[in-house]
Write an enzyme that holds these catalytic residues in place. Structure first.
Site, PDB file in Angstrom:
ATOM      1  N   ASN A   1      40.588 -39.053  29.629  1.00 64.61           N
ATOM      2  CA  ASN A   1      39.844 -37.671  29.579  1.00 64.61           C
ATOM      3  C   ASN A   1      39.007 -37.604  30.687  1.00 64.61           C
ATOM      4  O   ASN A   1      38.140 -38.329  30.912  1.00 64.61           O
ATOM      5  CB  ASN A   1      38.730 -37.707  28.385  1.00 64.61           C
ATOM      6  CG  ASN A   1      38.056 -36.491  28.190  1.00 64.61           C
ATOM      7  OD1 ASN A   1      38.077 -35.661  28.883  1.00 64.61           O
ATOM      8  ND2 ASN A   1      37.185 -36.586  27.249  1.00 64.61           N
TER       9      ASN A   1
ATOM     10  N   HIS B   1      35.884 -33.026  20.702  1.00 59.22           N
ATOM     11  CA  HIS B   1      35.309 -34.289  21.378  1.00 59.22           C
ATOM     12  C   HIS B   1      33.749 -34.029  20.857  1.00 59.22           C
ATOM     13  O   HIS B   1      33.107 -33.041  20.853  1.00 59.22           O
ATOM     14  CB  HIS B   1      35.599 -34.261  22.853  1.00 59.22           C
ATOM     15  CG  HIS B   1      34.939 -35.401  23.583  1.00 59.22           C
ATOM     16  ND1 HIS B   1      33.651 -35.590  23.782  1.00 59.22           N
ATOM     17  CD2 HIS B   1      35.800 -36.499  23.959  1.00 59.22           C
ATOM     18  CE1 HIS B   1      33.580 -36.767  24.548  1.00 59.22           C
ATOM     19  NE2 HIS B   1      35.071 -37.171  24.563  1.00 59.22           N
TER      20      HIS B   1
ATOM     21  N   GLU C   1      35.676 -42.152  18.100  1.00 58.21           N
ATOM     22  CA  GLU C   1      34.830 -42.375  18.970  1.00 58.21           C
ATOM     23  C   GLU C   1      33.359 -42.368  18.495  1.00 58.21           C
ATOM     24  O   GLU C   1      32.831 -41.282  18.487  1.00 58.21           O
ATOM     25  CB  GLU C   1      35.074 -41.203  20.001  1.00 58.21           C
ATOM     26  CG  GLU C   1      36.565 -41.088  20.689  1.00 58.21           C
ATOM     27  CD  GLU C   1      36.423 -40.442  22.068  1.00 58.21           C
ATOM     28  OE1 GLU C   1      36.822 -41.171  22.919  1.00 58.21           O
ATOM     29  OE2 GLU C   1      35.929 -39.274  22.023  1.00 58.21           O
TER      30      GLU C   1
ATOM     31  N   GLY D   1      30.392 -43.287  27.048  1.00 53.68           N
ATOM     32  CA  GLY D   1      29.750 -43.196  28.356  1.00 53.68           C
ATOM     33  C   GLY D   1      28.613 -44.148  28.574  1.00 53.68           C
ATOM     34  O   GLY D   1      27.816 -44.049  29.566  1.00 53.68           O
TER      35      GLY D   1
ATOM     36  N   GLU E   1      31.184 -34.350  22.828  1.00 58.92           N
ATOM     37  CA  GLU E   1      30.464 -33.661  23.480  1.00 58.92           C
ATOM     38  C   GLU E   1      30.637 -32.118  23.267  1.00 58.92           C
ATOM     39  O   GLU E   1      29.584 -31.480  23.727  1.00 58.92           O
ATOM     40  CB  GLU E   1      30.823 -33.649  25.114  1.00 58.92           C
ATOM     41  CG  GLU E   1      30.298 -35.326  25.616  1.00 58.92           C
ATOM     42  CD  GLU E   1      30.994 -35.997  26.501  1.00 58.92           C
ATOM     43  OE1 GLU E   1      32.113 -35.349  27.253  1.00 58.92           O
ATOM     44  OE2 GLU E   1      31.051 -37.223  26.803  1.00 58.92           O
TER      45      GLU E   1
ATOM     46  N   SER F   1      33.638 -46.260  26.014  1.00 63.65           N
ATOM     47  CA  SER F   1      33.484 -47.554  27.093  1.00 63.65           C
ATOM     48  C   SER F   1      34.711 -48.350  26.872  1.00 63.65           C
ATOM     49  O   SER F   1      34.590 -49.775  27.193  1.00 63.65           O
ATOM     50  CB  SER F   1      32.194 -47.999  26.776  1.00 63.65           C
ATOM     51  OG  SER F   1      31.441 -47.195  27.190  1.00 63.65           O
TER      52      SER F   1
ATOM     53  N   LYS G   1      37.111 -35.171  31.827  1.00 62.20           N
ATOM     54  CA  LYS G   1      35.769 -34.291  31.459  1.00 62.20           C
ATOM     55  C   LYS G   1      35.733 -33.531  32.743  1.00 62.20           C
ATOM     56  O   LYS G   1      36.644 -32.974  33.344  1.00 62.20           O
ATOM     57  CB  LYS G   1      34.781 -35.286  31.247  1.00 62.20           C
ATOM     58  CG  LYS G   1      34.893 -36.361  30.187  1.00 62.20           C
ATOM     59  CD  LYS G   1      33.656 -36.944  29.659  1.00 62.20           C
ATOM     60  CE  LYS G   1      33.936 -38.174  28.830  1.00 62.20           C
ATOM     61  NZ  LYS G   1      32.704 -38.781  28.271  1.00 62.20           N
TER      62      LYS G   1
END
Ligand code: PEP
Length: 248
Positions: free
Chosen positions: A6, A92, A164, A170, A94, A207, A8
């Site tokens: 991904n 996701h 996730e 991240g 985010e 990560s 992003k």
């Protein structure tokens, strides 16, 4: 095994082209692993051209739930399909955190993706405070049930779920293999209950890097990885694909 990158909101045009070319070349001998890259929308066409002839598939990071119409700035499943997308990431964390996506919206998008022959990668995962409160399974259960509510049995192989944990995305902080495996086993049993079959691959995301990939991918219920930061370099991404190839 599936390893999906991904990207992003990273890469300008030349960078996306170079990265796609480098990924395709670095993983060309690793055909036992399904590999995908999910660049920003604006690069899909160019990246698709770079991937031609390789086994790396194209994915998008999001899509709108409607077929077409007055939705300025949005991109539909039909558009994604028409430029060669195989996968689409849906829900996701985010998107949930910064763009207000809900389980209901995720559900509509999953239906729309399936209707257009796209393979949804549905993201679920708890926040740090939810884990600290011991609510992680409750949260993930709600997200998985919400994403698939009211749907008929999905054809095996037509759905991917990515677990996730938000506190691991991240941050450099990874779930331990045992913690991830525990949740993956739970998600698999949930999917069996909701769908009546073992219908989905379950990826770990958060990560994942060359140094921890092998231990995670060795877990019996971890079927691959959704990779953010480490997918922005062909060498680190390919090292994760190589770890998956060892387990495939
Ligand atoms: C992600 O955003 O899906 C992700 C897993 O990111 P990272 O690998 O950077 O934690």
């Amino acid at each position: 095994m599936l390893i999906a990158g991904n990207w992003k909101m990273n890469t300008a045009a030349g960078e996306a082209r170079d990265l796609a070319r480098a990924v395709a070349s670095s993983v060309r001998d690793m055909e036992t692993v399904d590999v995908a890259v999910c660049p920003p929308f604006v690069h899909l066409v160019e990246v698709s051209a770079e991937l031609r002839g390789s086994h790396v598939r194209l994915g998008a990071q999001n899509m709108h739930s409607a077929n077409a119409g007055a939705f300025t700035g949005e991109v539909s499943a039909r558009m994604l399909k028409s430029v060669g997308c195989h996968y689409v990431i849906i829900g996701h964390s985010e998107r949930r955190q910064y763009f207000g996506e809900t389980d209901i919206g995720v559900n509509v998008k999953v239906r729309q993706a399936l209707d257009h022959g796209l393979l949804p990668i549905v993201c679920v995962g708890e926040l740090l405070e939810e884990r600290q409160a011991g609510r992680e399974k409750e949260v993930v259960s709600e997200q998985v049930r919400g994403a698939l509510a009211g749907m008929d049995a999905i054809q095996p192989g037509s759905l991917v779920v990515a677990y996730e944990p938000v506190w691991a995305i991240g941050t450099g902080e990874t779930a331990t293999p045992a913690t991830a495996q525990d949740m993956h086993r739970f998600v698999r049993s949930l999917l069996r209950e909701v769908q009546g079959a073992d219908s989905a691959l379950i990826l770990y995301g958060g990560s994942m890097k060359p140094g921890n990939a092998r231990a995670l991918l060795q877990q019996p219920d971890i079927d691959g990885g959704l990779i953010g930061g480490a997918s922005l370099r062909a060498d680190t991404f390919a090292a994760i694909v190589a770890a998956a190839a060892e387990e495939a």
